[in-house]
Scaffold this motif. Structure first.
Motif, PDB file in Angstrom:
ATOM      1  N   TRP A  30       0.830  -1.210   0.000  1.00 42.30           N
ATOM      2  CA  TRP A  30       0.000   0.000   0.000  1.00 42.30           C
ATOM      3  C   TRP A  30       0.862   1.256   0.000  1.00 42.30           C
ATOM      4  O   TRP A  30       0.480   2.284  -0.581  1.00 42.30           O
ATOM      5  N   LEU A  31       2.052   1.176   0.652  1.00 44.42           N
ATOM      6  CA  LEU A  31       2.935   2.329   0.687  1.00 44.42           C
ATOM      7  C   LEU A  31       3.571   2.580  -0.680  1.00 44.42           C
ATOM      8  O   LEU A  31       3.756   3.731  -1.087  1.00 44.42           O
ATOM      9  N   LYS A  32       3.882   1.497  -1.383  1.00 46.91           N
ATOM     10  CA  LYS A  32       4.450   1.644  -2.717  1.00 46.91           C
ATOM     11  C   LYS A  32       3.460   2.308  -3.681  1.00 46.91           C
ATOM     12  O   LYS A  32       3.836   3.073  -4.558  1.00 46.91           O
ATOM     13  N   LYS A  33       2.169   1.994  -3.498  1.00 45.98           N
ATOM     14  CA  LYS A  33       1.142   2.525  -4.401  1.00 45.98           C
ATOM     15  C   LYS A  33       0.559   3.859  -3.937  1.00 45.98           C
ATOM     16  O   LYS A  33      -0.186   4.490  -4.690  1.00 45.98           O
ATOM     17  N   LEU A  34       0.888   4.274  -2.717  1.00 47.37           N
ATOM     18  CA  LEU A  34       0.278   5.472  -2.154  1.00 47.37           C
ATOM     19  C   LEU A  34       0.539   6.739  -2.977  1.00 47.37           C
ATOM     20  O   LEU A  34      -0.402   7.518  -3.202  1.00 47.37           O
ATOM     21  N   PRO A  35       1.777   7.011  -3.441  1.00 51.41           N
ATOM     22  CA  PRO A  35       1.981   8.233  -4.228  1.00 51.41           C
ATOM     23  C   PRO A  35       1.097   8.315  -5.465  1.00 51.41           C
ATOM     24  O   PRO A  35       0.492   9.359  -5.744  1.00 51.41           O
ATOM     25  N   ASN A  36       0.993   7.223  -6.220  1.00 52.77           N
ATOM     26  CA  ASN A  36       0.153   7.231  -7.416  1.00 52.77           C
ATOM     27  C   ASN A  36      -1.328   7.361  -7.063  1.00 52.77           C
ATOM     28  O   ASN A  36      -2.099   8.004  -7.788  1.00 52.77           O
ATOM     29  N   ARG A  37      -1.722   6.771  -5.935  1.00 54.92           N
ATOM     30  CA  ARG A  37      -3.119   6.891  -5.521  1.00 54.92           C
ATOM     31  C   ARG A  37      -3.444   8.328  -5.116  1.00 54.92           C
ATOM     32  O   ARG A  37      -4.549   8.813  -5.380  1.00 54.92           O
ATOM     33  N   LEU A  38      -2.490   9.005  -4.501  1.00 54.43           N
ATOM     34  CA  LEU A  38      -2.695  10.416  -4.172  1.00 54.43           C
ATOM     35  C   LEU A  38      -2.783  11.261  -5.445  1.00 54.43           C
ATOM     36  O   LEU A  38      -3.557  12.221  -5.508  1.00 54.43           O
ATOM     37  N   THR A  39      -1.997  10.895  -6.443  1.00 53.81           N
ATOM     38  CA  THR A  39      -2.077  11.602  -7.729  1.00 53.81           C
ATOM     39  C   THR A  39      -3.438  11.391  -8.380  1.00 53.81           C
ATOM     40  O   THR A  39      -4.048  12.328  -8.910  1.00 53.81           O
ATOM     41  N   LEU A  41      -6.162  10.756  -6.806  1.00 52.14           N
ATOM     42  CA  LEU A  41      -7.107  11.517  -5.996  1.00 52.14           C
ATOM     43  C   LEU A  41      -7.116  12.980  -6.434  1.00 52.14           C
ATOM     44  O   LEU A  41      -8.192  13.605  -6.511  1.00 52.14           O
ATOM     45  N   ARG A  42      -5.943  13.526  -6.724  1.00 56.36           N
ATOM     46  CA  ARG A  42      -5.870  14.906  -7.184  1.00 56.36           C
ATOM     47  C   ARG A  42      -6.580  15.082  -8.529  1.00 56.36           C
ATOM     48  O   ARG A  42      -7.259  16.087  -8.759  1.00 56.36           O
ATOM     49  N   ILE A  43      -6.446  14.099  -9.393  1.00 57.78           N
ATOM     50  CA  ILE A  43      -7.140  14.154 -10.684  1.00 57.78           C
ATOM     51  C   ILE A  43      -8.654  14.112 -10.480  1.00 57.78           C
ATOM     52  O   ILE A  43      -9.414  14.835 -11.151  1.00 57.78           O
ATOM     53  N   LEU A  44      -9.108  13.287  -9.543  1.00 54.44           N
ATOM     54  CA  LEU A  44     -10.542  13.199  -9.253  1.00 54.44           C
ATOM     55  C   LEU A  44     -11.077  14.491  -8.641  1.00 54.44           C
ATOM     56  O   LEU A  44     -12.270  14.803  -8.778  1.00 54.44           O
ATOM     57  N   PHE A  82     -11.746  24.441  -0.203  1.00 56.65           N
ATOM     58  CA  PHE A  82     -11.330  23.316   0.639  1.00 56.65           C
ATOM     59  C   PHE A  82     -10.854  22.139  -0.221  1.00 56.65           C
ATOM     60  O   PHE A  82      -9.810  21.531   0.063  1.00 56.65           O
ATOM     61  N   VAL A  83     -11.609  21.805  -1.267  1.00 56.62           N
ATOM     62  CA  VAL A  83     -11.229  20.686  -2.128  1.00 56.62           C
ATOM     63  C   VAL A  83      -9.930  21.006  -2.867  1.00 56.62           C
ATOM     64  O   VAL A  83      -9.061  20.134  -3.030  1.00 56.62           O
ATOM     65  N   PHE A  84      -9.773  22.258  -3.306  1.00 52.77           N
ATOM     66  CA  PHE A  84      -8.528  22.644  -3.977  1.00 52.77           C
ATOM     67  C   PHE A  84      -7.348  22.525  -3.020  1.00 52.77           C
ATOM     68  O   PHE A  84      -6.268  22.052  -3.406  1.00 52.77           O
ATOM     69  N   ALA A  85      -7.536  22.959  -1.768  1.00 52.99           N
ATOM     70  CA  ALA A  85      -6.465  22.849  -0.772  1.00 52.99           C
ATOM     71  C   ALA A  85      -6.106  21.386  -0.530  1.00 52.99           C
ATOM     72  O   ALA A  85      -4.920  21.037  -0.399  1.00 52.99           O
ATOM     73  N   LEU A  86      -7.098  20.520  -0.473  1.00 52.89           N
ATOM     74  CA  LEU A  86      -6.855  19.091  -0.302  1.00 52.89           C
ATOM     75  C   LEU A  86      -6.042  18.540  -1.472  1.00 52.89           C
ATOM     76  O   LEU A  86      -5.080  17.782  -1.287  1.00 52.89           O
ATOM     77  N   ALA A  87      -6.427  18.933  -2.686  1.00 53.19           N
ATOM     78  CA  ALA A  87      -5.698  18.470  -3.871  1.00 53.19           C
ATOM     79  C   ALA A  87      -4.263  18.991  -3.867  1.00 53.19           C
ATOM     80  O   ALA A  87      -3.327  18.273  -4.252  1.00 53.19           O
ATOM     81  N   ALA A  88      -4.070  20.245  -3.440  1.00 57.28           N
ATOM     82  CA  ALA A  88      -2.722  20.810  -3.379  1.00 57.28           C
ATOM     83  C   ALA A  88      -1.856  20.068  -2.369  1.00 57.28           C
ATOM     84  O   ALA A  88      -0.658  19.878  -2.576  1.00 57.28           O
ATOM     85  N   LEU A  89      -2.454  19.635  -1.267  1.00 56.82           N
ATOM     86  CA  LEU A  89      -1.703  18.863  -0.275  1.00 56.82           C
ATOM     87  C   LEU A  89      -1.276  17.510  -0.828  1.00 56.82           C
ATOM     88  O   LEU A  89      -0.180  17.024  -0.528  1.00 56.82           O
ATOM     89  N   THR A  90      -2.121  16.879  -1.628  1.00 55.28           N
ATOM     90  CA  THR A  90      -1.733  15.602  -2.235  1.00 55.28           C
ATOM     91  C   THR A  90      -0.552  15.790  -3.174  1.00 55.28           C
ATOM     92  O   THR A  90       0.284  14.891  -3.312  1.00 55.28           O
ATOM     93  N   ASP A  91      -0.460  16.958  -3.805  1.00 53.67           N
ATOM     94  CA  ASP A  91       0.671  17.240  -4.692  1.00 53.67           C
ATOM     95  C   ASP A  91       1.973  17.257  -3.904  1.00 53.67           C
ATOM     96  O   ASP A  91       3.021  16.823  -4.394  1.00 53.67           O
ATOM     97  N   LEU A 110       4.946  10.803 -14.888  1.00 56.71           N
ATOM     98  CA  LEU A 110       4.152  11.352 -15.985  1.00 56.71           C
ATOM     99  C   LEU A 110       2.874  12.019 -15.478  1.00 56.71           C
ATOM    100  O   LEU A 110       2.509  13.114 -15.920  1.00 56.71           O
ATOM    101  N   LEU A 111       2.191  11.353 -14.537  1.00 52.44           N
ATOM    102  CA  LEU A 111       0.888  11.833 -14.087  1.00 52.44           C
ATOM    103  C   LEU A 111       0.985  12.999 -13.111  1.00 52.44           C
ATOM    104  O   LEU A 111       0.121  13.884 -13.123  1.00 52.44           O
ATOM    105  N   ASP A 112       2.004  13.008 -12.252  1.00 50.50           N
ATOM    106  CA  ASP A 112       2.088  14.026 -11.201  1.00 50.50           C
ATOM    107  C   ASP A 112       2.111  15.449 -11.760  1.00 50.50           C
ATOM    108  O   ASP A 112       1.279  16.271 -11.381  1.00 50.50           O
ATOM    109  N   PRO A 113       3.029  15.796 -12.676  1.00 51.39           N
ATOM    110  CA  PRO A 113       3.007  17.165 -13.211  1.00 51.39           C
ATOM    111  C   PRO A 113       1.771  17.450 -14.056  1.00 51.39           C
ATOM    112  O   PRO A 113       1.270  18.579 -14.075  1.00 51.39           O
ATOM    113  N   LEU A 114       1.260  16.415 -14.741  1.00 50.20           N
ATOM    114  CA  LEU A 114       0.060  16.607 -15.557  1.00 50.20           C
ATOM    115  C   LEU A 114      -1.139  16.942 -14.684  1.00 50.20           C
ATOM    116  O   LEU A 114      -1.907  17.868 -14.989  1.00 50.20           O
ATOM    117  N   ALA A 115      -1.316  16.194 -13.590  1.00 49.77           N
ATOM    118  CA  ALA A 115      -2.430  16.449 -12.679  1.00 49.77           C
ATOM    119  C   ALA A 115      -2.317  17.833 -12.062  1.00 49.77           C
ATOM    120  O   ALA A 115      -3.320  18.549 -11.912  1.00 49.77           O
TER     121      ALA A 115
END
Length: 226
Positions: A30-39, A41-44, A82-91, A110-115
């Motif tokens: 779960w820790l290995k996949k957490l960064p991509n899952r946060l990305t 989440l930011r896209i969502l 609030f949602v924007f702040a949450l997304a910024a924190l995931t970044d 690839l996804l992190d800067p795009l999101a």
């Protein structure tokens, strides 16, 4: 002879010592996949932010670099902020976790800067439409970001790595605070979010131009050396 035998035995034993478990520590899946899952989440969060911001009121038009006028507070604007702040924190956290535990992936790179760009550009476009952000400032910041991405791609093609500088990271922080302030665009608990948002957007503009020049100079210098 006996001494050399014991010495040899001791040397062999030292070569077969118990391995350092810290070097072979296996990270949980779960820790290995957490960064991509946060990305992800930011896209969502992007369509949610866009929808909530689109429901906001239009501020009085102030012209280029004029003072942004406050509007009546609404629950949708506060929710959007609030949602924007949450997304910024995931970044912040997805990059930090990936570097901290060395779990960076090609998909994440690839996804992190795009999101990040999709979130910021979407928010800025709506803020400009609602007269809460100067269109000229938004265009300069967006074009600068696209230009830096082009420089980095060209640098990779030339075998050059251009690292993020402190001013560029500061620009991202200023930019996020500015967008949050202009999304609220009113006074909450005697805090004038519209003025704070405009101030930090102008600071982000200045940091964008300075860091953009630094990236360009760094690329040219490394290209000349190579």
């Amino acid at each position: 002879m006996i001494f050399s035998f014991f010495k040899k035995t001791q040397h062999q034993t030292s070569n077969h010592e118990v391995p350092d478990i810290t070097k072979e520590k296996v990270l949980p899946n779960w820790l290995k996949k957490l960064p991509n899952r946060l990305t992800f989440l930011r896209i969502l969060c992007i369509p949610v932010v866009v929808y909530l911001m689109s429901l906001g009121e239009v501020a009085p038009e102030s012209g280029h670099f004029g003072l942004i006028q406050p509007i009546k507070l609404s629950s949708t604007d506060i929710a959007a902020a609030f949602v924007f702040a949450l997304a910024a924190l995931t970044d912040f956290f997805d990059g930090w976790i990936a570097r901290k535990f060395n779990v960076e992936t090609v998909l994440g790179k690839l996804l992190d800067p795009l999101a990040d760009k999709l979130l910021v550009v979407s928010a800025m476009v709506i803020l400009v439409e609602k007269h809460r952000m100067d269109g000229l400032i938004a265009v300069i910041i967006i074009v600068r970001d696209l230009g830096i991405n082009a420089i980095r791609l060209a640098a990779v093609d030339d075998g050059i790595q251009i690292s993020s500088n402190i001013i560029g990271k500061t620009k991202t922080t200023f930019q996020d605070i500015g967008i949050i302030g202009l999304t609220v665009c009113g006074t909450v608990w005697i805090i004038p979010f519209h003025y704070i948002g405009q101030l930090f957007i102008i600071l982000a503009l200045a940091a964008s131009l300075i860091s953009g020049g630094q990236y360009l100079f760094d690329y040219a210098r490394k290209l000349k050396k190579s």
